[in-house]
Design a protein around this motif. Structure first.
Motif, PDB file in Angstrom:
ATOM      1  N   UNK A 421      20.150  -2.631 -31.544  1.00 41.56           N
ATOM      2  CA  UNK A 421      19.322  -1.953 -32.539  1.00 41.56           C
ATOM      3  C   UNK A 421      18.101  -1.359 -31.840  1.00 41.56           C
ATOM      4  N   UNK A 422      18.263  -0.149 -31.292  1.00 41.65           N
ATOM      5  CA  UNK A 422      17.153   0.495 -30.605  1.00 41.65           C
ATOM      6  C   UNK A 422      16.303   1.288 -31.601  1.00 41.65           C
ATOM      7  N   UNK A 423      15.180   1.803 -31.102  1.00 42.97           N
ATOM      8  CA  UNK A 423      14.263   2.546 -31.974  1.00 42.97           C
ATOM      9  C   UNK A 423      14.951   3.800 -32.497  1.00 42.97           C
ATOM     10  N   UNK A 424      14.915   3.968 -33.804  1.00 42.70           N
ATOM     11  CA  UNK A 424      15.576   5.111 -34.434  1.00 42.70           C
ATOM     12  C   UNK A 424      14.761   5.545 -35.642  1.00 42.70           C
ATOM     13  N   UNK A 425      15.380   6.293 -36.556  1.00 43.27           N
ATOM     14  CA  UNK A 425      14.638   6.887 -37.675  1.00 43.27           C
ATOM     15  C   UNK A 425      13.902   5.846 -38.501  1.00 43.27           C
ATOM     16  N   UNK A 426      14.524   4.707 -38.744  1.00 40.67           N
ATOM     17  CA  UNK A 426      13.889   3.670 -39.564  1.00 40.67           C
ATOM     18  C   UNK A 426      12.576   3.203 -38.947  1.00 40.67           C
ATOM     19  N   UNK A 427      12.619   2.859 -37.667  1.00 42.68           N
ATOM     20  CA  UNK A 427      11.413   2.367 -37.006  1.00 42.68           C
ATOM     21  C   UNK A 427      10.361   3.468 -36.871  1.00 42.68           C
ATOM     22  N   UNK A 428      10.795   4.689 -36.555  1.00 46.30           N
ATOM     23  CA  UNK A 428       9.846   5.786 -36.378  1.00 46.30           C
ATOM     24  C   UNK A 428       9.156   6.144 -37.691  1.00 46.30           C
ATOM     25  N   UNK A 429       9.909   6.222 -38.773  1.00 47.31           N
ATOM     26  CA  UNK A 429       9.307   6.541 -40.072  1.00 47.31           C
ATOM     27  C   UNK A 429       8.402   5.409 -40.545  1.00 47.31           C
ATOM     28  N   UNK A 430       8.791   4.183 -40.264  1.00 48.84           N
ATOM     29  CA  UNK A 430       7.960   3.037 -40.621  1.00 48.84           C
ATOM     30  C   UNK A 430       6.637   3.069 -39.854  1.00 48.84           C
ATOM     31  N   UNK A 431       6.719   3.395 -38.562  1.00 47.37           N
ATOM     32  CA  UNK A 431       5.511   3.468 -37.737  1.00 47.37           C
ATOM     33  C   UNK A 431       4.597   4.587 -38.225  1.00 47.37           C
ATOM     34  N   UNK A 432       5.178   5.721 -38.591  1.00 47.76           N
ATOM     35  CA  UNK A 432       4.373   6.838 -39.094  1.00 47.76           C
ATOM     36  C   UNK A 432       3.696   6.459 -40.409  1.00 47.76           C
ATOM     37  N   UNK A 433       4.431   5.770 -41.286  1.00 43.01           N
ATOM     38  CA  UNK A 433       3.853   5.358 -42.566  1.00 43.01           C
ATOM     39  C   UNK A 433       2.696   4.388 -42.354  1.00 43.01           C
ATOM     40  N   UNK A 434       2.841   3.452 -41.434  1.00 48.04           N
ATOM     41  CA  UNK A 434       1.768   2.496 -41.137  1.00 48.04           C
ATOM     42  C   UNK A 434       0.558   3.207 -40.548  1.00 48.04           C
ATOM     43  N   UNK A 435       0.833   4.169 -39.667  1.00 39.92           N
ATOM     44  CA  UNK A 435      -0.261   4.923 -39.065  1.00 39.92           C
ATOM     45  C   UNK A 435      -1.012   5.732 -40.116  1.00 39.92           C
ATOM     46  N   UNK A 436      -0.263   6.351 -41.029  1.00 41.98           N
ATOM     47  CA  UNK A 436      -0.895   7.123 -42.099  1.00 41.98           C
ATOM     48  C   UNK A 436      -1.713   6.224 -43.012  1.00 41.98           C
ATOM     49  N   UNK A 437      -1.201   5.021 -43.302  1.00 39.11           N
ATOM     50  CA  UNK A 437      -1.916   4.079 -44.153  1.00 39.11           C
ATOM     51  C   UNK A 437      -3.200   3.607 -43.490  1.00 39.11           C
ATOM     52  N   UNK A 438      -3.140   3.335 -42.191  1.00 43.61           N
ATOM     53  CA  UNK A 438      -4.338   2.917 -41.464  1.00 43.61           C
ATOM     54  C   UNK A 438      -5.376   4.030 -41.439  1.00 43.61           C
ATOM     55  N   UNK A 439      -4.909   5.277 -41.249  1.00 37.12           N
ATOM     56  CA  UNK A 439      -5.830   6.416 -41.251  1.00 37.12           C
ATOM     57  C   UNK A 439      -6.487   6.576 -42.616  1.00 37.12           C
ATOM     58  N   UNK A 440      -5.710   6.365 -43.690  1.00 41.90           N
ATOM     59  CA  UNK A 440      -6.263   6.476 -45.038  1.00 41.90           C
ATOM     60  C   UNK A 440      -7.299   5.377 -45.290  1.00 41.90           C
ATOM     61  N   UNK A 441      -7.027   4.177 -44.805  1.00 39.07           N
ATOM     62  CA  UNK A 441      -7.981   3.080 -44.964  1.00 39.07           C
ATOM     63  C   UNK A 441      -9.264   3.353 -44.197  1.00 39.07           C
TER      64      UNK A 441
END
Length: 518
Positions: A421-441
């Motif tokens: 289970x290497x890095x793919x769409x699930x992990x990348x989209x999850x990371x982007x969502x977390x980054x966006x949430x941190x930026x919003x906070x």
């Protein structure tokens, strides 16, 4: 009786039941595809085993599906059973002996063989929409999803990758619609529900890595014989749409990956598609056209495709016309559809003046078939009534202990048995969502801090709500005690306050009116 460059199928007999001649399939025409049909119990599986053994003995790798488990016996030494010895004597096969063949067992679920996987990207939107029974609108959304994945460097490997991408599309439907066309939240929701159904049916076992390498089903053994890849399909048949889609994907992969080789002395791979009717049941026109294209062109890649089914009507006419090597076992003719199937089967053969095909098809015995193969210059041979030769390997399933022993000695042991289970769409989209949430906070915290600083530096006028409760209380008590004379200082302060308040009010009114005028 055996000839070089030919695969011995059986021996034909004359109308008076005397032996006629051996019937062969020329290996150089093995990539011109074929058809094995007949009612249940007439001997289709044994004929499939005979052909698979013949190709393997000639050094041709074979891939076939084991629907009932019977075909697994091809990996074990044959046993001298009475009906086999009797058939060998009937056809004059004096040198009949027993053998076993090199086999690799495969299983989508990893229970009876090595895991078989592919990725979402390799499957593609067309086959995936077939697997999900998608409407035209939903197929359009799937195409957009794959486009977004390609442009956004989002590898689609397994089910959770596509699920994460569809969630992203639903949350950003308006923006994506403006760029790619309508992305309906209803269509996205329907696809998400279909993915959930696929997951419940076990499709998550099929999607992921390591994906099957085509070279691993095109092996030859140390003795020069072709390795037979047997797909355990008894459990897979509980989900026939997944079964058909998987085999069609495998054909498509062979077509796309293998180079053009033209006409060879023998095929590079022979592919047996058992229960072929499942491929065409309720299939959209575009999918049938895809199968027709693959079947028509894949022979130039050195691959022969043999469809195995009960009724010749199960195969569309455009594909039926491309199947040069045919073995027709007995058919029943009780209903109008069965009678039509008998006529269709009879009409596809080159006639034999010694008998009427339509009549003979309904009277063939078990292990007996009408056989016509391609001969000189690729023309079909005259149809012959043939007793199919007995197999050399075991007829019937192997034991679980025998299967495990073969798996332990497999040339691909350990290659496909563990998930990666290497890095793919699930992990990348999850990371982007977390980054966006941190930026919003962080942005919310910054705005709150600025508001605090602004509140601390703001001056307010007396009487505008900033008086403390103590001051308010004193004022109230003062007024309650009756009239009190103001001092000169107090009067001056009130005058200044009124002046400032009036000036501020005028300034506010000018600002509002000015903005209205502009």
């Amino acid at each position: 009786m055996l000839e070089e460059g030919k695969l011995y199928i059986g021996t034909s007999r004359k109308p008076d039941d005397t032996l006629n001649k051996p019937e062969y399939l020329e290996l150089k025409f093995g990539n011109r595809h074929g058809l094995i049909t007949g009612a249940t119990g007439t001997g289709k599986t044994v004929t499939l085993q005979v052909l698979a053994e013949g190709f393997a003995a000639a050094g041709v790798p074979v891939f076939c599906a084991d629907i009932k488990g019977d075909l697994s016996g091809i990996s074990a030494m044959g046993e001298p059973k009475d009906f086999l010895l009797k058939r060998a004597e009937q056809i004059g096969l004096s040198d009949y002996g027993f053998s076993q063949f090199p086999v690799i067992f495969w299983d989508l679920y990893g229970e009876k063989g090595h895991r078989v996987r592919t990725t979402m990207s390799e499957m593609g939107p067309l086959l995936l929409s077939r697997l999900m029974n998608a409407t035209d609108a939903q197929e359009g959304v799937l195409n957009i999803a794959f486009k977004i994945a390609d442009e956004g460097n989002l590898p689609l490997l397994d089910l959770k990758d596509l699920q994460a991408l569809l969630t992203y599309m639903s949350e950003n439907a308006s923006a994506l619609s403006a760029q790619f066309g309508l992305v309906s939240k209803a269509s996205v929701g329907s696809l998400q529900r279909e993915l959930l159904i696929l997951e419940q049916q076990g499709a998550q076992h099929f999607f992921g890595e390591p994906a099957l390498a085509i070279t691993d089903i095109m092996r030859t053994g140390h003795d020069g014989r072709g390795v037979i890849s047997v797909l355990a399909a008894d459990k897979l048949m509980m989900n026939p749409r997944l079964y058909a889609t998987f085999l069609l994907w495998l054909l498509s992969e062979l077509f796309e990956e293998l180079p053009e080789v033209g006409d060879l002395d023998k095929p590079k791979l022979v592919f047996f598609f058992d229960e072929a009717h499942l491929l065409f049941n309720d299939a959209p026109k575009v999918l049938v056209e895809r199968v027709e294209q693959v079947v028509r062109l894949i022979r130039s890649k050195g691959v022969g495709v043999y469809f195995v089914t009960q009724n010749p009507l199960d195969v569309p006419e455009t594909i039926l016309a491309q199947l040069g090597n045919r073995v027709q076992h007995a058919l029943r003719a009780y209903t109008p559809r069965e009678q039509k199937a008998v006529k269709t089967a009879a009409d596809t053969f080159r006639p034999n003046p010694d008998f009427d095909c339509a009549t003979v098809i309904t009277t063939l015995g078990t292990g007996e078939a009408l056989v016509s193969t391609l001969e000189a210059k690729g023309a079909p041979s005259m149809v012959e009534r043939t007793l199919v030769r007995p197999p050399e390997a075991r007829v019937g399933p192997i034991t679980e202990a025998e299967r495990q022993q073969i798996l332990s000695q497999s040339p691909v042991r350990g290659v496909y048995d563990e998930d990666v289970d290497r890095e793919s769409a699930y992990e990348l989209l999850q990371a982007r969502a977390q980054k966006a949430e941190q930026a919003a906070q962080l942005e919310a915290a910054r705005e709150a801090a600025e508001d605090e600083r602004a509140q601390g530096s703001r001056w307010t006028l007396p009487g505008f709500g900033n008086d403390t409760p103590a001051e308010t209380g004193r004022t109230t008590r003062g007024r309650a005690s009756g009239y009190q004379r103001e001092t000169i200082a107090e009067a001056a302060m009130k005058t200044v306050a009124r002046t400032v308040a009036s000036s501020l009010g005028r300034a506010l009114i000018r600002g509002i009116l000015g903005s209205l005028k502009r």
